[in-house]
Design an enzyme around this catalytic site. Structure first.
Site, short mmCIF file in Angstrom:
data_model
loop_
_atom_site.label_atom_id
_atom_site.label_comp_id
_atom_site.label_asym_id
_atom_site.label_seq_id
_atom_site.Cartn_x
_atom_site.Cartn_y
_atom_site.Cartn_z
N GLY A 150 82.90 -1.23 53.58
CA GLY A 150 84.14 -0.71 54.15
C GLY A 150 84.35 -1.07 55.60
O GLY A 150 85.05 -0.34 56.32
N MET A 157 73.71 0.77 54.68
CA MET A 157 74.90 0.75 53.81
C MET A 157 75.80 1.94 54.12
O MET A 157 75.33 3.07 54.24
CB MET A 157 74.47 0.76 52.34
CG MET A 157 73.87 -0.58 51.95
SD MET A 157 74.38 -1.14 50.34
CE MET A 157 76.13 -1.37 50.55
N MET A 216 73.48 -8.52 42.47
CA MET A 216 73.45 -7.26 41.71
C MET A 216 72.91 -7.54 40.31
O MET A 216 73.27 -8.55 39.69
CB MET A 216 74.85 -6.68 41.61
CG MET A 216 75.50 -6.46 42.97
SD MET A 216 77.07 -5.60 42.80
CE MET A 216 77.64 -5.62 44.51
N ASP A 248 77.06 -2.46 56.30
CA ASP A 248 77.68 -3.06 55.11
C ASP A 248 78.40 -1.99 54.30
O ASP A 248 77.77 -1.04 53.81
CB ASP A 248 76.56 -3.71 54.27
CG ASP A 248 77.08 -4.48 53.08
OD1 ASP A 248 78.31 -4.59 52.91
OD2 ASP A 248 76.23 -4.99 52.31
N HIS A 262 77.24 -13.71 53.55
CA HIS A 262 76.55 -12.58 52.91
C HIS A 262 76.69 -12.72 51.40
O HIS A 262 77.79 -12.85 50.87
CB HIS A 262 77.17 -11.28 53.40
CG HIS A 262 76.48 -10.04 52.94
ND1 HIS A 262 75.37 -9.53 53.59
CD2 HIS A 262 76.74 -9.18 51.92
CE1 HIS A 262 74.98 -8.41 52.97
NE2 HIS A 262 75.79 -8.19 51.95
N GLY A 306 83.71 -7.68 53.31
CA GLY A 306 84.10 -8.35 52.07
C GLY A 306 85.60 -8.35 51.87
O GLY A 306 86.28 -9.33 52.17
N SER A 307 86.13 -7.24 51.37
CA SER A 307 87.55 -7.19 51.02
C SER A 307 88.46 -7.39 52.24
O SER A 307 89.51 -8.03 52.13
CB SER A 307 87.88 -5.87 50.32
OG SER A 307 87.40 -4.78 51.07
N SER A 364 81.26 -11.35 52.99
CA SER A 364 80.58 -11.28 51.69
C SER A 364 81.40 -11.99 50.63
O SER A 364 82.57 -11.65 50.41
CB SER A 364 80.41 -9.82 51.29
OG SER A 364 80.08 -9.74 49.92
N HIS A 372 71.51 -10.20 50.01
CA HIS A 372 71.35 -8.75 49.89
C HIS A 372 71.03 -8.44 48.43
O HIS A 372 71.93 -8.48 47.58
CB HIS A 372 72.66 -8.09 50.36
CG HIS A 372 72.70 -6.60 50.23
ND1 HIS A 372 73.86 -5.87 50.37
CD2 HIS A 372 71.72 -5.69 49.97
CE1 HIS A 372 73.61 -4.59 50.22
NE2 HIS A 372 72.32 -4.45 49.96
N MET A 404 70.51 -6.17 45.54
CA MET A 404 70.69 -4.82 44.99
C MET A 404 70.12 -4.85 43.59
O MET A 404 70.85 -4.88 42.59
CB MET A 404 72.18 -4.45 45.02
CG MET A 404 72.66 -4.09 46.43
SD MET A 404 74.44 -4.19 46.63
CE MET A 404 74.61 -5.94 46.91
N ASP A 460 75.85 -10.92 47.85
CA ASP A 460 75.49 -9.66 47.20
C ASP A 460 74.95 -9.93 45.80
O ASP A 460 75.72 -10.27 44.90
CB ASP A 460 76.71 -8.75 47.15
CG ASP A 460 77.03 -8.15 48.50
OD1 ASP A 460 76.11 -7.57 49.12
OD2 ASP A 460 78.19 -8.27 48.95
C1 DX5 Z 1 78.54 -3.50 48.27
C2 DX5 Z 1 78.12 -4.79 48.96
C3 DX5 Z 1 78.93 -5.12 50.16
C4 DX5 Z 1 80.40 -5.32 49.85
C5 DX5 Z 1 81.20 -5.20 51.09
O1 DX5 Z 1 77.63 -3.17 47.28
O2 DX5 Z 1 76.77 -4.73 49.38
O3 DX5 Z 1 78.42 -6.27 50.81
O4 DX5 Z 1 80.66 -6.57 49.30
O5 DX5 Z 1 82.54 -5.27 50.71
P1 DX5 Z 1 83.62 -4.39 51.47
O6 DX5 Z 1 83.67 -4.91 52.87
O7 DX5 Z 1 84.87 -4.62 50.69
O8 DX5 Z 1 83.15 -2.96 51.43
ZN ZN Z 2 76.05 -6.41 50.77
#
Ligand code: DX5
Ligand code: ZN
Length: 216
Positions: free
Chosen positions: A178, A138, A38, A176, A34, A198-199, A9, A67, A69, A36
């Site tokens: 953690g 999620m 928002m 998706d 990916h 992501g992280s 992501s 994705h 949101m 995100d």
């Molecule tokens: C959260 C996002 C995820 C997020 C995942 O709202 O939808 O895609 O970026 O990041 P990590 O892997 O750090 O949880």
């Molecule tokens: Zn996402």
């Protein structure tokens, strides 16, 4: 067990260098990008619009996994489809007529996905399963990268995988939130086909090795 796809992501990338982030994902050997999206309403932060996808699209041949949101996702579907998204996933919790939104996405020639937050039971998706290409479960509350995976949500993946077999359907199951080297195994064992990360991806010293290890 099939080897899962890995979808880093760009939420966890440096927003001043997103083109480089897409290049890095492609160079790592990962499978999807990916994105995100928002809106500052369904979730507090605001991230990317369709122009970002359009401008990044040419940087990699990998599928773009958008994705949403956002509230009223139907309003954004045409722009993201035109921008070059391959998968467009919206939240069940944000759509009044989820079946119609799925039809709209498929009508634009894109793969249609639906997502649920941790507090939504997987059974809420049962009427939609014949109409989806992807279900995104999620495992954190959406809005932020870097949160701890709620592993209790893995049972929803197992449940949906079972329904998929029973009903002879063929959508992908994505997870998706953690996902890292300690949580990926449980998600894949539950039946996840796609691991969003992501992280953990952007924090890895050797991203190619990380992607390989995540696949198991
Ligand atoms: C959260 C996002 C995820 C997020 C995942 O709202 O939808 O895609 O970026 O990041 P990590 O892997 O750090 O949880
Ligand atoms: Zn996402």
């Amino acid at each position: 067990m099939r080897r899962p796809l890995v979808a880093p992501s760009i939420l966890s990338a440096d927003f001043a260098n997103l083109g480089q982030a897409v290049d890095d994902i492609a160079a790592s050997g990962a499978d999807w990008i990916h994105v995100d999206v928002m809106d500052g309403n369904f979730v507090p932060p605001i991230t990317f619009g369709a122009k970002m996808v359009e401008d990044l699209r040419g940087r990699a041949a990998l599928p773009f996994d958008v994705h949403l949101m956002t509230r009223a996702p139907e309003n954004l579907v045409p722009a993201f489809a035109a921008a070059g998204a391959d998968y467009i996933t919206f939240h069940l919790e944000a759509a009044v007529h989820a079946h119609r939104v799925l039809q709209n996405i498929r009508g634009l020639g894109k793969k249609a996905g639906v997502s649920i937050v941790p507090s939504t039971p997987a059974g809420a998706l049962s009427c939609l399963l014949p109409f989806v290409d992807l279900v995104l479960v999620m495992t954190v509350n959406p809005g932020y990268g870097g949160q701890t995976c709620i592993t209790e949500c893995f049972s929803k993946i197992e449940y949906l995988a079972r329904l998929r077999t029973e009903q002879k359907l063929d959508f992908l199951l994505s997870v998706d939130g953690g996902i890292n080297e300690s949580t990926a195994r449980g998600a894949a064992a539950a039946g996840a086909d796609v691991l969003v990360t992501g992280s953990a991806f952007f924090g890895a010293a050797d991203r190619a090795a990380f992607v390989e290890r995540l696949r198991g």
